[in-house]
Design a protein around this motif. Structure first.
Motif, PDB file in Angstrom:
ATOM      1  N   LEU B 231      44.804  47.530  41.418  1.00 23.36           N
ATOM      2  CA  LEU B 231      46.402  48.170  41.511  1.00 23.36           C
ATOM      3  C   LEU B 231      47.380  47.324  40.773  1.00 23.36           C
ATOM      4  O   LEU B 231      48.479  47.839  40.051  1.00 23.36           O
ATOM      5  CB  LEU B 231      46.502  48.391  42.921  1.00 23.36           C
ATOM      6  CG  LEU B 231      45.953  49.527  43.767  1.00 23.36           C
ATOM      7  CD1 LEU B 231      45.989  49.153  45.246  1.00 23.36           C
ATOM      8  CD2 LEU B 231      46.379  50.875  43.267  1.00 23.36           C
ATOM      9  N   LEU B 232      47.073  46.164  41.080  1.00 25.46           N
ATOM     10  CA  LEU B 232      48.136  45.076  40.403  1.00 25.46           C
ATOM     11  C   LEU B 232      47.903  45.131  38.703  1.00 25.46           C
ATOM     12  O   LEU B 232      48.803  44.451  38.155  1.00 25.46           O
ATOM     13  CB  LEU B 232      47.743  43.475  40.890  1.00 25.46           C
ATOM     14  CG  LEU B 232      48.201  43.698  42.360  1.00 25.46           C
ATOM     15  CD1 LEU B 232      47.982  42.423  42.793  1.00 25.46           C
ATOM     16  CD2 LEU B 232      49.723  43.916  42.503  1.00 25.46           C
ATOM     17  N   GLN B 233      46.976  45.866  38.338  1.00 23.09           N
ATOM     18  CA  GLN B 233      46.758  45.609  36.806  1.00 23.09           C
ATOM     19  C   GLN B 233      47.426  47.133  36.241  1.00 23.09           C
ATOM     20  O   GLN B 233      47.135  47.440  35.067  1.00 23.09           O
ATOM     21  CB  GLN B 233      45.401  45.379  36.320  1.00 23.09           C
ATOM     22  CG  GLN B 233      45.375  43.678  36.548  1.00 23.09           C
ATOM     23  CD  GLN B 233      43.647  43.327  36.192  1.00 23.09           C
ATOM     24  OE1 GLN B 233      43.577  42.741  35.066  1.00 23.09           O
ATOM     25  NE2 GLN B 233      43.095  43.735  37.027  1.00 23.09           N
ATOM     26  N   LEU B 234      47.670  48.196  36.907  1.00 25.23           N
ATOM     27  CA  LEU B 234      48.062  49.267  36.442  1.00 25.23           C
ATOM     28  C   LEU B 234      49.490  49.130  35.746  1.00 25.23           C
ATOM     29  O   LEU B 234      50.176  48.201  35.803  1.00 25.23           O
ATOM     30  CB  LEU B 234      48.670  50.124  37.701  1.00 25.23           C
ATOM     31  CG  LEU B 234      47.595  50.847  38.784  1.00 25.23           C
ATOM     32  CD1 LEU B 234      48.349  51.628  39.819  1.00 25.23           C
ATOM     33  CD2 LEU B 234      46.677  51.843  37.908  1.00 25.23           C
ATOM     34  N   LYS B 235      49.479  49.940  34.546  1.00 27.36           N
ATOM     35  CA  LYS B 235      50.516  49.882  33.599  1.00 27.36           C
ATOM     36  C   LYS B 235      51.983  49.884  34.325  1.00 27.36           C
ATOM     37  O   LYS B 235      52.810  48.885  34.322  1.00 27.36           O
ATOM     38  CB  LYS B 235      50.505  50.836  32.627  1.00 27.36           C
ATOM     39  CG  LYS B 235      51.327  50.531  31.374  1.00 27.36           C
ATOM     40  CD  LYS B 235      51.233  51.721  30.477  1.00 27.36           C
ATOM     41  CE  LYS B 235      50.089  51.572  29.372  1.00 27.36           C
ATOM     42  NZ  LYS B 235      50.046  52.995  28.577  1.00 27.36           N
ATOM     43  N   ALA B 255      43.625  38.681  45.357  1.00 26.03           N
ATOM     44  CA  ALA B 255      44.139  39.307  44.000  1.00 26.03           C
ATOM     45  C   ALA B 255      45.172  38.939  43.372  1.00 26.03           C
ATOM     46  O   ALA B 255      45.247  38.679  42.151  1.00 26.03           O
ATOM     47  CB  ALA B 255      43.855  40.889  44.063  1.00 26.03           C
ATOM     48  N   ALA B 256      46.336  39.046  44.012  1.00 21.90           N
ATOM     49  CA  ALA B 256      47.420  38.522  43.461  1.00 21.90           C
ATOM     50  C   ALA B 256      47.623  36.929  42.849  1.00 21.90           C
ATOM     51  O   ALA B 256      47.754  36.640  41.807  1.00 21.90           O
ATOM     52  CB  ALA B 256      48.659  38.640  44.430  1.00 21.90           C
ATOM     53  N   ASP B 266      56.860  38.796  43.444  1.00 25.42           N
ATOM     54  CA  ASP B 266      56.213  39.877  42.324  1.00 25.42           C
ATOM     55  C   ASP B 266      56.007  41.054  43.205  1.00 25.42           C
ATOM     56  O   ASP B 266      55.793  42.026  42.500  1.00 25.42           O
ATOM     57  CB  ASP B 266      55.255  39.125  41.416  1.00 25.42           C
ATOM     58  CG  ASP B 266      55.699  37.950  40.863  1.00 25.42           C
ATOM     59  OD1 ASP B 266      56.876  37.926  40.477  1.00 25.42           O
ATOM     60  OD2 ASP B 266      54.909  36.929  40.539  1.00 25.42           O
ATOM     61  N   VAL B 267      55.331  40.737  44.277  1.00 25.80           N
ATOM     62  CA  VAL B 267      54.776  41.884  44.848  1.00 25.80           C
ATOM     63  C   VAL B 267      54.531  41.985  46.248  1.00 25.80           C
ATOM     64  O   VAL B 267      54.447  40.572  46.751  1.00 25.80           O
ATOM     65  CB  VAL B 267      53.239  42.329  44.524  1.00 25.80           C
ATOM     66  CG1 VAL B 267      52.157  41.227  44.503  1.00 25.80           C
ATOM     67  CG2 VAL B 267      52.647  43.709  44.872  1.00 25.80           C
TER      68      VAL B 267
END
Lengths: 334, 334
Positions: B231-235, B255-256, B266-267
């Protein structure tokens, strides 16, 4: 002395009470003053009363915590449960409610319940309680992760000093030469033993022990956070930190994160205990495993195997082992 | 029917067995075949046998886990223990050993032990077991955090749908408009209810639900780690992730960290459960609190208060609440 009426009568006569009072005292029932109870117990002893055999015990083992919330609790429960299942017993949990030693109501309840054995976590017992349990043939063992057992009670712990050695050797092998230590409470033998073992391994390897980077915390995450920040901001920043338990190690991870340092790239962290949370931290924690479940199991089996409830003053220390996960790596190149 | 010899005789005659066999069946003792037992129980019912009153029960409550290791266990034990202390009872722990429903040996043991009440965690009972417990007047309640109770047994859970709403409202108030969701297992009602509540709150606020950023995990940290990375690498990277339990949320934190993203700068990350570890993560986790200790206490009290063991088919869902810690913040400016 057997449990026949005749001898109950003897004891009753010596103690100047009725036979039913003697029976009440033996079974932990209410309605007997502390003074009378002491007199009856004295008479039982002087008549050489021997406690009832195992067939009089109920088919359960009693596990006593100060507070069930302890982070250790679930591991210990699991181990004692394993022993209970192996012996076909059930497990009764009780709490002494924030007191370090169980109070008299607890003791009365235990005498009424007549368990096959008692495992006390983190507690010692007053002498009078030890005597009352022994008189009824209820064997008890102290589970003592703090490493400071009373000499006259069987207890189970783990090898704290060796655990410290294992942590140090791992960091030395990775190449660390500048290591900070956050010990647990200065006045607990388990903390001192871990730090002392750590230091001995450094000495053996000719790595200097940094007195300027030694701190003592209180086994809380907050201590690891605060003292970790302090250590990571030293001018001569250590390349590794050994924390005296996992909670403090989690605090060190958080301190590093807040300072923008990467674990293990910038600093390695080793914990102690191997609680479940050590798997789940970011990164998962390299730590010294204290085998809490095995300690619980061992304590339960010691109690259950005591012959006729005879107290054997024994101490069993189980081995610790290093669990390498992702919080340790070679030191950064300077 | 009372428990006098005369009526034991009646039942024995109907079932074509000896009175002592009837007594064995009532007390869960061994030496009776399943077939004979069924015949005796049928005869007891047809003679209108009513179970012994509370005075025949033993002063403890029995808490049954599939496995004591569950991350939920310690909270639940704490709650049931609280109820036991309040009623002057002790707590017996037992395990069904990796089986979803307790087996016949467990049931025999319980019938012999005659607890004042039984709390089953995460399990259902076969109909025959329900009937056997009811016949002996042993009340039981299912503690069901999975949110899918059998309709004919009293059970305690928590308000999963509302929990999802609380998580969403918090993120919306902070200003998030692009939110990913990692649900628990797609086939568990509690996971579905949480995601469904989350979605309803977004709808209500006019915030689009990102179908492209919805994943289903299996309640493990590894799922949070893997799906979180995805999810964190989605465009179109989401500014917040709602995870269906705390373990998956810890995986998202990891993951972050591995992607070099800062939480919450950032998230933002929201978990669900409020396990002890939610205090200790880096950063400490904002999460929806499922009141496990209160649920355990409530289940125990429901069982203990059942009149003469009469089963009342009731469902109690306790309220959840949002606990704001450090893993959530307004979204980054773009």
């Amino acid at each position: 002395m057997s449990r026949s009426d005749a001898t109950l009568t003897n004891v009753a006569r010596s103690a100047e009470v009725s036979p039913s009072t003697v029976s009440k005292v033996l079974n932990g029932r209410s309605g007997v003053s502390a003074k009378t109870r002491a007199r009856v117990e004295q008479a039982l002893r002087s008549h050489g009363y021997s406690p009832p055999g195992e067939r009089h015990r109920q088919p359960f083992i009693e596990l006593v915590f100060e507070r069930v919330e302890s982070v250790f609790a679930i591991e210990i429960i699991r181990g004692v449960q394993r022993a209970a299942v192996a012996r076909g017993l059930s497990l009764v949990l009780s709490e002494t409610g924030n007191r370090h030693t169980p109070g008299p109501e607890w003791l009365d309840q235990v005498l009424r319940r007549r368990p096959s054995g008692v495992v006390l976590v983190f507690s010692d017992l007053p002498v009078s309680a030890k005597e009352r349990l022994s008189l009824r043939g209820i064997p008890f063992v102290i589970l003592d992760p703090a490493g400071d057992p009373a000499p006259d009670v069987p207890s189970v712990g783990s090898a704290n000093w060796s655990g410290g050695v294992q942590a140090a050797r791992h960091l030395i092998e990775l190449g660390h030469r500048s290591i900070a230590v956050i010990g647990g409470p200065n006045d607990m033998m388990c903390s001192r033993a871990r730090v002392s073992g750590f230091r001995a391994a450094l000495d053996e390897a000719g790595v200097p022990f940094r007195e300027d980077a030694l701190r003592w915390g209180n086994f809380l995450r907050e201590d690891g956070l605060q003292l970790g920040r302090e250590l990571l901001q030293l001018k001569d920043r250590p390349t590794a930190i050994f924390a005296g338990n996992d909670l403090m190690a989690l605090g060190v991870l958080e301190a590093a994160r807040m300072l923008g340092l990467s674990v293990p790239r910038d600093v390695s962290v080793v914990g102690y205990d191997d609680l479940e949370i050590a798997h789940w931290s970011g990164p998962p924690l390299t730590t010294v495993r204290q085998p809490l479940a095995e300690m619980g199991e061992q304590a339960a089996l010691l109690a259950l195997d005591a012959q006729d409830g005879a107290l054997r003053a024994a101490r069993v220390d189980l081995a610790t082992s290093l669990v390498v996960r992702e919080s340790t790596a070679p030191p950064p190149k300077r």
